[in-house]
Design a protein around this motif. Structure first.
Motif, mmCIF file in Angstrom:
data_model
loop_
_atom_site.group_PDB
_atom_site.id
_atom_site.type_symbol
_atom_site.label_atom_id
_atom_site.label_comp_id
_atom_site.label_asym_id
_atom_site.label_seq_id
_atom_site.Cartn_x
_atom_site.Cartn_y
_atom_site.Cartn_z
ATOM 1 N N LEU A 1 0.829 -1.212 0.000
ATOM 2 C CA LEU A 1 0.000 0.000 0.000
ATOM 3 C C LEU A 1 0.862 1.261 0.000
ATOM 4 C CD1 LEU A 1 -2.802 -1.047 2.540
ATOM 5 C CD2 LEU A 1 -3.018 -0.819 0.058
ATOM 6 N N LEU A 2 1.950 1.249 0.771
ATOM 7 C CA LEU A 2 2.869 2.387 0.795
ATOM 8 C C LEU A 2 3.520 2.583 -0.574
ATOM 9 C CD1 LEU A 2 4.467 4.577 2.313
ATOM 10 C CD2 LEU A 2 6.119 2.792 2.964
ATOM 11 N N SER A 3 3.934 1.475 -1.179
ATOM 12 C CA SER A 3 4.554 1.530 -2.499
ATOM 13 C C SER A 3 3.585 2.079 -3.542
ATOM 14 C CB SER A 3 5.035 0.123 -2.901
ATOM 15 O OG SER A 3 5.627 0.145 -4.183
ATOM 16 N N CYS A 4 2.318 1.629 -3.484
ATOM 17 C CA CYS A 4 1.292 2.101 -4.429
ATOM 18 C C CYS A 4 0.991 3.589 -4.229
ATOM 19 C CB CYS A 4 0.010 1.288 -4.277
ATOM 20 S SG CYS A 4 0.138 -0.421 -4.871
ATOM 21 N N SER A 5 0.945 4.022 -2.975
ATOM 22 C CA SER A 5 0.688 5.435 -2.683
ATOM 23 C C SER A 5 1.808 6.321 -3.221
ATOM 24 C CB SER A 5 0.538 5.650 -1.173
ATOM 25 O OG SER A 5 -0.518 4.872 -0.648
ATOM 26 N N LEU A 6 3.045 5.895 -2.974
ATOM 27 C CA LEU A 6 4.187 6.645 -3.484
ATOM 28 C C LEU A 6 4.231 6.616 -5.014
ATOM 29 C CD1 LEU A 6 6.886 5.483 -0.910
ATOM 30 C CD2 LEU A 6 6.045 7.819 -1.193
ATOM 31 N N ALA A 7 3.757 5.500 -5.601
ATOM 32 C CA ALA A 7 3.754 5.376 -7.062
ATOM 33 C C ALA A 7 2.841 6.406 -7.713
ATOM 34 C CB ALA A 7 3.316 3.966 -7.465
ATOM 35 N N VAL A 8 1.721 6.741 -7.057
ATOM 36 C CA VAL A 8 0.817 7.765 -7.592
ATOM 37 C C VAL A 8 1.564 9.084 -7.727
ATOM 38 C CG1 VAL A 8 -1.276 9.105 -7.187
ATOM 39 C CG2 VAL A 8 -1.255 6.658 -6.675
ATOM 40 N N PHE A 9 2.261 9.490 -6.650
ATOM 41 C CA PHE A 9 3.031 10.737 -6.684
ATOM 42 C C PHE A 9 4.180 10.647 -7.693
ATOM 43 C CE2 PHE A 9 1.097 10.891 -2.447
ATOM 44 C CZ PHE A 9 0.578 12.170 -2.452
ATOM 45 N N CYS A 10 4.804 9.469 -7.773
ATOM 46 C CA CYS A 10 5.925 9.277 -8.691
ATOM 47 C C CYS A 10 5.464 9.389 -10.147
ATOM 48 C CB CYS A 10 6.565 7.911 -8.434
ATOM 49 S SG CYS A 10 8.073 7.623 -9.368
ATOM 50 N N ASN A 11 4.339 8.739 -10.473
ATOM 51 C CA ASN A 11 3.808 8.774 -11.842
ATOM 52 C C ASN A 11 3.354 10.180 -12.226
ATOM 53 O OD1 ASN A 11 4.186 6.027 -12.404
ATOM 54 N ND2 ASN A 11 2.231 5.461 -11.489
ATOM 55 N N VAL A 12 2.615 10.822 -11.305
ATOM 56 C CA VAL A 12 2.119 12.179 -11.585
ATOM 57 C C VAL A 12 3.291 13.141 -11.782
ATOM 58 C CG1 VAL A 12 0.897 14.163 -10.614
ATOM 59 C CG2 VAL A 12 -0.082 11.882 -10.402
ATOM 60 N N SER A 13 4.292 13.060 -10.898
ATOM 61 C CA SER A 13 5.431 13.977 -10.992
ATOM 62 C C SER A 13 6.276 13.706 -12.236
ATOM 63 C CB SER A 13 6.298 13.877 -9.734
ATOM 64 O OG SER A 13 6.791 12.566 -9.550
ATOM 65 N N GLN A 14 6.337 12.438 -12.680
ATOM 66 C CA GLN A 14 7.066 12.123 -13.911
ATOM 67 C C GLN A 14 6.431 12.833 -15.103
ATOM 68 O OE1 GLN A 14 7.324 7.961 -14.931
ATOM 69 N NE2 GLN A 14 8.053 8.386 -16.992
ATOM 70 N N TYR A 15 5.105 12.738 -15.209
ATOM 71 C CA TYR A 15 4.394 13.401 -16.302
ATOM 72 C C TYR A 15 4.510 14.917 -16.171
ATOM 73 C CZ TYR A 15 2.161 9.114 -18.035
ATOM 74 O OH TYR A 15 1.923 7.878 -18.600
ATOM 75 N N LEU A 16 4.457 15.415 -14.934
ATOM 76 C CA LEU A 16 4.597 16.855 -14.692
ATOM 77 C C LEU A 16 5.963 17.356 -15.145
ATOM 78 C CD1 LEU A 16 3.093 17.628 -11.163
ATOM 79 C CD2 LEU A 16 2.542 18.810 -13.287
ATOM 80 N N CYS A 17 7.000 16.631 -14.752
ATOM 81 C CA CYS A 17 8.370 17.052 -15.073
ATOM 82 C C CYS A 17 8.620 17.045 -16.578
ATOM 83 C CB CYS A 17 9.388 16.140 -14.379
ATOM 84 S SG CYS A 17 9.544 16.435 -12.613
ATOM 85 N N ILE A 18 8.205 15.978 -17.263
ATOM 86 C CA ILE A 18 8.449 15.905 -18.705
ATOM 87 C C ILE A 18 7.609 16.947 -19.433
ATOM 88 C CG2 ILE A 18 8.296 14.434 -20.754
ATOM 89 C CD1 ILE A 18 8.928 12.053 -18.986
ATOM 90 N N GLY A 19 6.392 17.215 -18.927
ATOM 91 C CA GLY A 19 5.563 18.261 -19.525
ATOM 92 C C GLY A 19 6.169 19.638 -19.348
ATOM 93 N N ARG A 20 6.850 19.869 -18.204
ATOM 94 C CA ARG A 20 7.414 21.187 -17.921
ATOM 95 C C ARG A 20 8.812 21.347 -18.497
ATOM 96 N NH1 ARG A 20 5.303 24.249 -13.753
ATOM 97 N NH2 ARG A 20 3.371 23.421 -12.875
ATOM 98 N N PHE A 21 9.609 20.280 -18.479
ATOM 99 C CA PHE A 21 10.995 20.375 -18.922
ATOM 100 C C PHE A 21 11.159 19.654 -20.260
ATOM 101 C CE2 PHE A 21 10.961 20.093 -14.200
ATOM 102 C CZ PHE A 21 11.237 21.427 -13.943
ATOM 103 N N SER A 22 11.906 18.576 -20.262
ATOM 104 C CA SER A 22 12.097 17.775 -21.463
ATOM 105 C C SER A 22 12.515 16.380 -21.030
ATOM 106 C CB SER A 22 13.181 18.384 -22.363
ATOM 107 O OG SER A 22 14.451 18.289 -21.730
#
Length: 346
Positions: free
Chosen positions: A230-251
Motif C-alpha cells: 500500500l505504501l509503495s502504491c501510494s508513493l507510485a501515484v506521486f511518482c507517476n504524476v510527478s514524472q508526467y509533470l516534469c516531462i511536460g514542464r521540462f524535457s
C-alpha cells in the motif's frame, strides 16, 4: 510579470522535488518489500500493475469529483503509448535479470544520448555545446559511482536495447502527447493508467514467474507486506504524476538528468539507512555527477536566454530596394507639406 515568473519557477521546483522524494521513497519501500531480508515479494511486474491500478483509481475519483477534466485522446494513441510503456517496464526487469548490475547501469546511462538522438530525429531538436558537455559530465560522474563489473550476453544485450529504446520513446511521447492534445499531466496519466494496469496485472504474474521462478499464487501474505504494498502504491501515484509533470514542464533529457540525481540520493540513503558500503570511488562519482547537474542547469538557462534573444524582433536599420522604390514613388505622387505649418507648398 515577475510574480508569474517566480510562481512558475516555484512550480517547477515543486514538481522536481516531488519526483525525487517519491522516487527515492518508493525505491526504499520496494527494497524492504522485495529483498530476501524483508518480505521477499519478488514480483516486480505485478507490483507495477498494482501501482497503475491505484493511479487509475485516483484518476477516476478525480474526474468524478470534477477536480480534473477528461479530454479526448484517440484510443489508438493511448494503446500505442501503453504498449511502449509496458515494453519499457518489462525490458528493464529482463535487463536487470539477464545482465550484471554494471552493464544494467551502463544501459541506463546511455538513455540520455539516446533521448537526444531520438528528439533530433523525431522533433529536429538541437542542443548547445554547453548542454552536451554537462550531460557528458553527469554520465561520467554517475558511471564512476555506480558501474562495477560489466558482463553482457546476447539475450541481455537485446533486452537492454529494447528497454533503452522503449523508455526513451515513452518519455518523449509524454511531452508530445501533452502538447498535441493540450492535456495536463494528470489527465494524460488518468487515461493511460487503466490500460497499463489491466495489461500488467494480466501478463505480470507470467513475466514474474519467468523472471523469479516463483508463482504469486504461492506467496504467503504477511500484514507487513500488505502495508508496504500500500505504501509503495501510494508513493507510485506521486511518482507517476510527478514524472508526467516534469516531462511536460521540462524535457525528456532534463528528466534523465533528474533520474541520475535520484541515483545519487538512493546511494546516499542506502549508506545511511541500510549500512551499504560507500567507497571513495562512490563519493568522487557523486561529486562529479552533482557538478555536472549544476552545469546542466546553467547550460539550459543560457540556451533559453539565447533562444529568447533570437526570437525577439530587432528594429530594422536599413531599407530594402523595394521599400526605397515605393518611398520614392510616394514622394513623387504626394504634394510636399510644410511640417511646421501643415500647409501645402506646391
Amino acid at each position: 510579470m515577475e510574480s508569474e515568473k517566480n510562481s512558475s519557477a516555484l512550480s517547477d521546483v515543486g514538481a522536481w522535488a516531488m519526483n525525487v522524494i517519491s522516487s527515492v521513497g518508493i525505491i526504499m519501500a520496494n527494497k524492504q518489500l522485495m529483498s530476501a531480508n524483508g518480505y521477499a515479494f519478488s514480483f516486480a511486474t505485478t507490483l507495477t500493475g498494482f501501482h497503475f491500478a491505484v493511479t487509475a483509481l485516483v484518476g477516476l475519483v478525480s474526474n468524478a469529483t470534477g477536480y480534473s477534466a477528461s479530454k479526448h485522446i484517440p484510443l489508438w494513441e493511448l494503446l500505442w503509448f501503453s504498449i511502449v510503456a509496458n515494453m519499457s517496464i518489462t525490458g528493464m526487469n529482463f535487463s536487470l535479470m539477464l545482465n550484471s548490475v554494471g552493464f544494467y547501469q551502463i544501459s541506463k546511462l546511455s538513455m540520455i544520448p539516446v533521448v537526444c538522438v531520438m528528439e533530433w530525429i523525431l522533433h529536429n531538436k538541437h542542443y548547445s555545446r554547453e548542454v552536451k558537455m554537462s550531460v557528458v559530465v553527469v554520465v561520467i560522474g554517475v558511471g564512476v559511482c555506480t558501474v562495477t563489473d560489466v558482463k553482457v550476453n546476447a539475450k541481455g544485450f537485446l533486452c537492454a536495447c529494447v528497454a533503452i529504446l522503449s523508455t526513451s520513446l515513452q518519455q518523449i511521447s509524454i511531452g508530445s502527447l501533452q502538447k498535441k492534445y493540450s492535456v495536463g499531466s494528470f489527465e494524460l496519466l488518468s487515461k493511460t493508467a487503466p490500460i497499463q494496469a489491466l495489461s500488467l496485472l494480466v501478463l505480470g504474474p507470467f513475466v514474474d514467474h519467468y523472471l523469479s521462478g516463483k508463482s504469486i499464487s504461492n506467496y504467503k501474505i504477511y500484514s507487513g507486506a500488505i502495508l508496504f504494498i500500500l505504501l509503495s502504491c501510494s508513493l507510485a501515484v506521486f511518482c507517476n504524476v510527478s514524472q508526467y509533470l516534469c516531462i511536460g514542464r521540462f524535457s525528456a533529457v532534463s528528466f534523465q538528468v533528474l533520474g541520475h540525481m535520484k541515483t545519487v540520493c538512493v546511494l546516499t540513503l542506502g549508506w545511511v539507512l541500510f549500512d551499504s558500503e560507500l567507497t571513495f570511488k562512490n563519493i568522487m562519482g557523486m561529486m562529479i555527477a552533482v557538478i555536472g547537474m549544476v552545469i546542466y542547469s546553467w547550460a539550459v538557462e543560457v540556451e533559453k536566454q539565447s533562444n529568447t534573444t533570437k526570437i525577439t524582433p530587432h528594429t530594422k536599420n536599413s531599407l530594402t530596394e523595394e521599400e526605397i522604390r515605393l518611398l520614392k514613388e510616394g514622394v513623387e505622387n504626394t504634394p510636399v507639406k510644410d511640417i511646421e505649418l501643415g500647409e501645402s507648398k506646391g
